[in-house]
Design an enzyme around this catalytic site. Structure first.
Site, PDB file in Angstrom:
ATOM      1  N   THR A 113       4.522   1.008  -4.852  1.00  0.00           N
ATOM      2  CA  THR A 113       4.061  -0.370  -5.051  1.00  0.00           C
ATOM      3  C   THR A 113       4.099  -0.788  -6.515  1.00  0.00           C
ATOM      4  OG1 THR A 113       2.731  -0.292  -3.054  1.00  0.00           O
ATOM      5  CG2 THR A 113       2.102  -1.935  -4.669  1.00  0.00           C
ATOM      6  N   LYS A 161       0.827  -1.208   0.000  1.00  0.00           N
ATOM      7  CA  LYS A 161       0.000   0.000   0.000  1.00  0.00           C
ATOM      8  C   LYS A 161       0.863   1.261   0.000  1.00  0.00           C
ATOM      9  CE  LYS A 161      -2.266  -1.798   3.624  1.00  0.00           C
ATOM     10  NZ  LYS A 161      -3.214  -1.865   4.754  1.00  0.00           N
ATOM     11  N   CYS A 162       1.904   1.236  -0.794  1.00  0.00           N
ATOM     12  CA  CYS A 162       2.901   2.308  -0.832  1.00  0.00           C
ATOM     13  C   CYS A 162       2.839   3.001  -2.191  1.00  0.00           C
ATOM     14  CB  CYS A 162       4.277   1.661  -0.618  1.00  0.00           C
ATOM     15  SG  CYS A 162       5.704   2.721  -0.865  1.00  0.00           S
ATOM     16  N   GLY A 163       3.261   4.247  -2.242  1.00  0.00           N
ATOM     17  CA  GLY A 163       3.312   4.961  -3.508  1.00  0.00           C
ATOM     18  C   GLY A 163       4.267   4.329  -4.509  1.00  0.00           C
TER      19      GLY A 163
END
Length: 158
Positions: A39, A35-37
């Site tokens: 990803t 759930k990371c920028g």
């Protein structure tokens, strides 16, 4: 001299796996987050795996929630997310800490071998470590380094 082959890691089902199983192959070790920028880097990692796995490259993903809690609590959700959204077929392992009192010993070793720009601590998700066929850490890449930019370094090790 110590190598990554001396470490054992936990698979997503909780079983242990010796990194000695990857001996003689170049390895890219990555701390990941679903759930990371960043990803979308799973796409580039999978492209590298598809292109070079037959030549020996292994990519090992280690989910981590230490940076803004950007990983699912349940490892099944993590693996489903990676497979459904990015077609990830490279090995993913149990969630780990990469910094602090509970950091996984593998990441302690990786950070001792290749420090970051300002310190040895991992600053964010998708920090990448390239390991040669002898189990030595060759290079550390920043989280923002796109996986396909590592291709030329990988081809030198194959």
């Amino acid at each position: 001299m110590k190598t990554v082959y001396e470490f054992t890691v936990r698979k997503t089902n909780g079983d242990e796996k010796s990194l000695r199983d990857f001996e003689g192959k170049p390895i890219l070790i990555v701390n990941t987050a679903s759930k990371c920028g960043l990803t979308n880097q799973f796409k580039g990692l999978q492209e590298l795996y598809d292109k070079f796995n037959d030549n020996g490259l292994e990519i090992l993903g280690f989910p981590c929630s230490q940076f803004n809690n950007q990983e699912y609590d349940n490892i099944e959700e993590t693996t489903q997310f990676c497979q459904l959204n990015y077609g990830v077929s490279f090995p993913m392992f149990a969630k780990v800490d990469v910094n602090g009192n509970n950091e996984d010993p593998l990441f302690t070793f990786l950070k001792e071998q290749k420090k970051g720009v300002l310190s040895k601590e991992i600053k964010w998700n998708f920090t990448k470590f390239l390991i040669d066929k002898n189990g030595q850490v060759i290079k550390r890449y920043a989280p923002t380094t796109e996986p396909l930019k590592i291709e030329k370094d990988i081809t030198k090790l194959l």
